[in-house]
Design a protein around this motif. Sequence first.
Motif, PDB file in Angstrom:
ATOM      1  N   ALA A   1      72.293 207.859  -2.369  1.00 18.72           N
ATOM      2  CA  ALA A   1      71.023 208.581  -2.214  1.00 18.72           C
ATOM      3  C   ALA A   1      70.196 207.948  -1.099  1.00 18.72           C
ATOM      4  O   ALA A   1      69.571 208.640  -0.288  1.00 18.72           O
ATOM      5  CB  ALA A   1      70.251 208.564  -3.525  1.00 18.72           C
ATOM      6  N   PHE A   2      70.222 206.607  -1.060  1.00 17.24           N
ATOM      7  CA  PHE A   2      69.459 205.895  -0.031  1.00 17.24           C
ATOM      8  C   PHE A   2      69.966 206.262   1.367  1.00 17.24           C
ATOM      9  O   PHE A   2      69.191 206.612   2.251  1.00 17.24           O
ATOM     10  CB  PHE A   2      69.567 204.383  -0.280  1.00 17.24           C
ATOM     11  N   PHE A   3      71.285 206.193   1.562  1.00 11.49           N
ATOM     12  CA  PHE A   3      71.858 206.502   2.869  1.00 11.49           C
ATOM     13  C   PHE A   3      71.597 207.963   3.261  1.00 11.49           C
ATOM     14  O   PHE A   3      71.348 208.270   4.418  1.00 11.49           O
ATOM     15  CB  PHE A   3      73.367 206.213   2.878  1.00 11.49           C
ATOM     16  N   LEU A   4      71.650 208.844   2.255  1.00 13.51           N
ATOM     17  CA  LEU A   4      71.451 210.266   2.542  1.00 13.51           C
ATOM     18  C   LEU A   4      70.011 210.535   2.972  1.00 13.51           C
ATOM     19  O   LEU A   4      69.767 211.245   3.947  1.00 13.51           O
ATOM     20  CB  LEU A   4      71.810 211.097   1.292  1.00 13.51           C
ATOM     21  N   SER A   5      69.056 209.910   2.270  1.00 15.93           N
ATOM     22  CA  SER A   5      67.659 210.205   2.582  1.00 15.93           C
ATOM     23  C   SER A   5      67.192 209.470   3.840  1.00 15.93           C
ATOM     24  O   SER A   5      66.389 209.999   4.603  1.00 15.93           O
ATOM     25  CB  SER A   5      66.757 209.855   1.389  1.00 15.93           C
ATOM     26  N   VAL A   6      67.677 208.249   4.066  1.00 16.80           N
ATOM     27  CA  VAL A   6      67.184 207.469   5.205  1.00 16.80           C
ATOM     28  C   VAL A   6      67.963 207.778   6.483  1.00 16.80           C
ATOM     29  O   VAL A   6      67.378 207.996   7.544  1.00 16.80           O
ATOM     30  CB  VAL A   6      67.241 205.953   4.897  1.00 16.80           C
ATOM     31  N   PHE A   7      69.289 207.783   6.407  1.00 12.59           N
ATOM     32  CA  PHE A   7      70.094 207.979   7.625  1.00 12.59           C
ATOM     33  C   PHE A   7      70.719 209.373   7.708  1.00 12.59           C
ATOM     34  O   PHE A   7      71.326 209.724   8.713  1.00 12.59           O
ATOM     35  CB  PHE A   7      71.227 206.947   7.688  1.00 12.59           C
ATOM     36  N   GLY A   8      70.593 210.152   6.651  1.00 11.01           N
ATOM     37  CA  GLY A   8      71.210 211.472   6.646  1.00 11.01           C
ATOM     38  C   GLY A   8      72.731 211.404   6.592  1.00 11.01           C
ATOM     39  O   GLY A   8      73.422 212.298   7.076  1.00 11.01           O
ATOM     40  N   ILE A   9      73.273 210.302   6.056  1.00 17.82           N
ATOM     41  CA  ILE A   9      74.738 210.143   5.992  1.00 17.82           C
ATOM     42  C   ILE A   9      75.215 210.350   4.552  1.00 17.82           C
ATOM     43  O   ILE A   9      74.675 209.760   3.625  1.00 17.82           O
ATOM     44  CB  ILE A   9      75.158 208.725   6.458  1.00 17.82           C
ATOM     45  N   ARG A  10      76.234 211.204   4.390  1.00 11.65           N
ATOM     46  CA  ARG A  10      76.880 211.325   3.074  1.00 11.65           C
ATOM     47  C   ARG A  10      77.962 210.271   2.987  1.00 11.65           C
ATOM     48  O   ARG A  10      78.935 210.307   3.730  1.00 11.65           O
ATOM     49  CB  ARG A  10      77.508 212.713   2.900  1.00 11.65           C
ATOM     50  N   LEU A  11      77.757 209.285   2.093  1.00 12.07           N
ATOM     51  CA  LEU A  11      78.658 208.135   2.049  1.00 12.07           C
ATOM     52  C   LEU A  11      80.009 208.439   1.413  1.00 12.07           C
ATOM     53  O   LEU A  11      81.046 208.073   1.954  1.00 12.07           O
ATOM     54  CB  LEU A  11      77.988 206.985   1.285  1.00 12.07           C
TER      55      LEU A  11
ATOM     56  N   LEU B   1      87.206 199.579 -10.163  1.00 11.31           N
ATOM     57  CA  LEU B   1      86.304 199.210  -9.073  1.00 11.31           C
ATOM     58  C   LEU B   1      85.931 200.459  -8.270  1.00 11.31           C
ATOM     59  O   LEU B   1      84.754 200.699  -7.970  1.00 11.31           O
ATOM     60  CB  LEU B   1      87.046 198.211  -8.174  1.00 11.31           C
ATOM     61  N   GLY B   2      86.938 201.249  -7.932  1.00  7.00           N
ATOM     62  CA  GLY B   2      86.728 202.464  -7.154  1.00  7.00           C
ATOM     63  C   GLY B   2      85.839 203.445  -7.890  1.00  7.00           C
ATOM     64  O   GLY B   2      84.973 204.090  -7.291  1.00  7.00           O
ATOM     65  N   PHE B   3      86.025 203.545  -9.193  1.00  2.37           N
ATOM     66  CA  PHE B   3      85.223 204.466 -10.010  1.00  2.37           C
ATOM     67  C   PHE B   3      83.740 204.101  -9.946  1.00  2.37           C
ATOM     68  O   PHE B   3      82.883 204.950  -9.687  1.00  2.37           O
ATOM     69  CB  PHE B   3      85.741 204.427 -11.453  1.00  2.37           C
ATOM     70  N   TYR B   4      83.428 202.807 -10.148  1.00  9.51           N
ATOM     71  CA  TYR B   4      82.020 202.395 -10.106  1.00  9.51           C
ATOM     72  C   TYR B   4      81.438 202.505  -8.703  1.00  9.51           C
ATOM     73  O   TYR B   4      80.279 202.868  -8.525  1.00  9.51           O
ATOM     74  CB  TYR B   4      81.850 200.984 -10.674  1.00  9.51           C
ATOM     75  N   LEU B   5      82.278 202.195  -7.703  1.00 11.54           N
ATOM     76  CA  LEU B   5      81.799 202.339  -6.323  1.00 11.54           C
ATOM     77  C   LEU B   5      81.502 203.800  -6.001  1.00 11.54           C
ATOM     78  O   LEU B   5      80.534 204.108  -5.319  1.00 11.54           O
ATOM     79  CB  LEU B   5      82.845 201.788  -5.353  1.00 11.54           C
ATOM     80  N   LEU B   6      82.335 204.689  -6.537  1.00 16.54           N
ATOM     81  CA  LEU B   6      82.124 206.124  -6.319  1.00 16.54           C
ATOM     82  C   LEU B   6      80.776 206.560  -6.910  1.00 16.54           C
ATOM     83  O   LEU B   6      80.005 207.292  -6.295  1.00 16.54           O
ATOM     84  CB  LEU B   6      83.276 206.912  -6.945  1.00 16.54           C
ATOM     85  N   LEU B   7      80.488 206.053  -8.134  1.00 17.69           N
ATOM     86  CA  LEU B   7      79.194 206.373  -8.752  1.00 17.69           C
ATOM     87  C   LEU B   7      78.048 205.841  -7.898  1.00 17.69           C
ATOM     88  O   LEU B   7      77.013 206.478  -7.747  1.00 17.69           O
ATOM     89  CB  LEU B   7      79.105 205.744 -10.150  1.00 17.69           C
ATOM     90  N   LEU B   8      78.263 204.644  -7.325  1.00 18.75           N
ATOM     91  CA  LEU B   8      77.217 203.996  -6.520  1.00 18.75           C
ATOM     92  C   LEU B   8      76.993 204.735  -5.210  1.00 18.75           C
ATOM     93  O   LEU B   8      75.861 204.897  -4.747  1.00 18.75           O
ATOM     94  CB  LEU B   8      77.661 202.552  -6.238  1.00 18.75           C
ATOM     95  N   LEU B   9      78.095 205.228  -4.601  1.00 18.42           N
ATOM     96  CA  LEU B   9      78.020 205.796  -3.255  1.00 18.42           C
ATOM     97  C   LEU B   9      77.814 207.311  -3.248  1.00 18.42           C
ATOM     98  O   LEU B   9      77.510 207.887  -2.204  1.00 18.42           O
ATOM     99  CB  LEU B   9      79.306 205.486  -2.474  1.00 18.42           C
ATOM    100  N   SER B  10      77.986 207.967  -4.399  1.00 12.24           N
ATOM    101  CA  SER B  10      77.832 209.421  -4.435  1.00 12.24           C
ATOM    102  C   SER B  10      76.378 209.781  -4.125  1.00 12.24           C
ATOM    103  O   SER B  10      75.493 208.954  -4.289  1.00 12.24           O
ATOM    104  CB  SER B  10      78.222 209.943  -5.812  1.00 12.24           C
ATOM    105  N   PRO B  11      76.135 211.028  -3.649  1.00 16.28           N
ATOM    106  CA  PRO B  11      74.769 211.406  -3.249  1.00 16.28           C
ATOM    107  C   PRO B  11      73.742 211.183  -4.362  1.00 16.28           C
ATOM    108  O   PRO B  11      72.549 211.040  -4.081  1.00 16.28           O
ATOM    109  CB  PRO B  11      74.912 212.888  -2.914  1.00 16.28           C
ATOM    110  N   LYS B  12      74.217 211.139  -5.624  1.00 22.79           N
ATOM    111  CA  LYS B  12      73.263 210.895  -6.708  1.00 22.79           C
ATOM    112  C   LYS B  12      73.190 209.412  -7.091  1.00 22.79           C
ATOM    113  O   LYS B  12      72.327 208.999  -7.846  1.00 22.79           O
ATOM    114  CB  LYS B  12      73.654 211.724  -7.940  1.00 22.79           C
ATOM    115  N   GLY B  13      74.131 208.615  -6.571  1.00 26.00           N
ATOM    116  CA  GLY B  13      74.120 207.177  -6.843  1.00 26.00           C
ATOM    117  C   GLY B  13      73.049 206.482  -6.023  1.00 26.00           C
ATOM    118  O   GLY B  13      72.594 207.039  -5.026  1.00 26.00           O
TER     119      GLY B  13
END
Lengths: 222, 220
Positions: A75-85, A59-71
């Motif tokens: 990517a959405f959070f980084l571009s819209v809110f400027g937050i690195r998840l 679960l953590g592995f897939y979430l990491l892929l989803l939340l990483s700056p390229k996931g």
Amino acid sequence: MNFDPVPFRVSIELGLWVTAILFVLCLPAAWIFARSTRPWLVWIESLGSMPLVLSPTVLGFYLLLLLSPKGPLGAFFLSVFGIRLAFSFPAIVIGSCVSSLPFMLGALKTGIVAIPSHILDASATLGKGRLETVFRVAIPNMRPAIFSGLVNTFAHTLGEFGVVLMIGGSIPGVTKVVSIAVYERVESLDFAGAQAYAIVLVGASYAGVLALNIAQRRAGRR
Amino acid sequence: MPSFSIRKRLVASDGIFELEVAASFPEGGFLGIRGPSGSGKTTLLRTIAGLCRPECGHIRVDGETWYDSERGIFLQPQRRSVGFVFQDYALFPHLTVFGNIQYATGDRGRTEELLELTRLTDHARYFPRELSGGQKQRTALARALGRRPRLLLLDEPLSALDEGLRQALGEELRRIRREQGVTAILVSHSKTEIESLCTDILELPTCPSGELRLAAPAFA
């Protein structure tokens, strides 16, 4: 032994956030799963139960892929809110929400199924809309289930380890929760330090389960 | 004059059958619908209240159309002026007698008036689990009258009570209905209950599965 209370603060904050978010999200979802007869819903409901049987590291592995700056989400959070998840507090909140989801959803669904449908019908014939019926009839009549959902979700989030470590790492004061602190103390052979954290977790978990059982006994007697 | 004509498919333990029933009766009247269990009595009341959707037909009360399949009208139960007394009373377990009635009226004065009407003033603070069958029944009746409905629907209101109580509460029901001047429909399997209470009577025949039930007009 130097005892650092900060992991407790992180754990409790995480637990409160996850419990509050899941309650708000799961109440309408549980209502739909409990009351709707659409056959395809079982596919979605089963997805919601996956964290129960899936390894937290997977679960953590897939979430990491989803939340990483390229996931996608990262990517959405980084571009819209400027937050690195990834490796942030919001990341472990999201991850724990996913891993604790079945505890809240299951409890609320059980509570909704147990409400006699006649009292909901009665409310409708008394001129009350669906939302008013939910707040004034359904919720007061599923209090034990709500309590069980809140306590189980909070307790499970406190004990969460795999998912948090995978997507949060162990950043002191940010993502280092109690269960990770225990792990690190053991790794460095500081058993007394591990004991200090572990005993509090044991005590808190027992208190939660005990409160739950007492509440359920009281509800059963009514 | 309240009137309805309903066709509704019912799934029973021994197959699917169609409930087809039509009636009209005078305003202020008390229509009794009698039929054996499984003949669709409860479904008929639920359909009139808007809790079930029929296949086709119409329901009109006080010149207002609640349902008309041809004109595509279906009023939600919230928008139909009904009071429903459920067979198991369906009282809200978390509310007192007062709370149950207040939920319907939203008005303290009206709640107190109904408590007095149903002789429940002394039990206002009791929860449903603390009430006897007769007291539950009276609470359900008071709650159903709370909104001053145009149509009161009673699903076997006396059948769960023992003989002595049944007679006393039947008497009370007749008095309360007269005092409130409300039009009502009662369904029951008991002939005596209906004959002693109602002004108009409609019989639902036993219906073996698959057979189409014919409309039985009530004599007004």
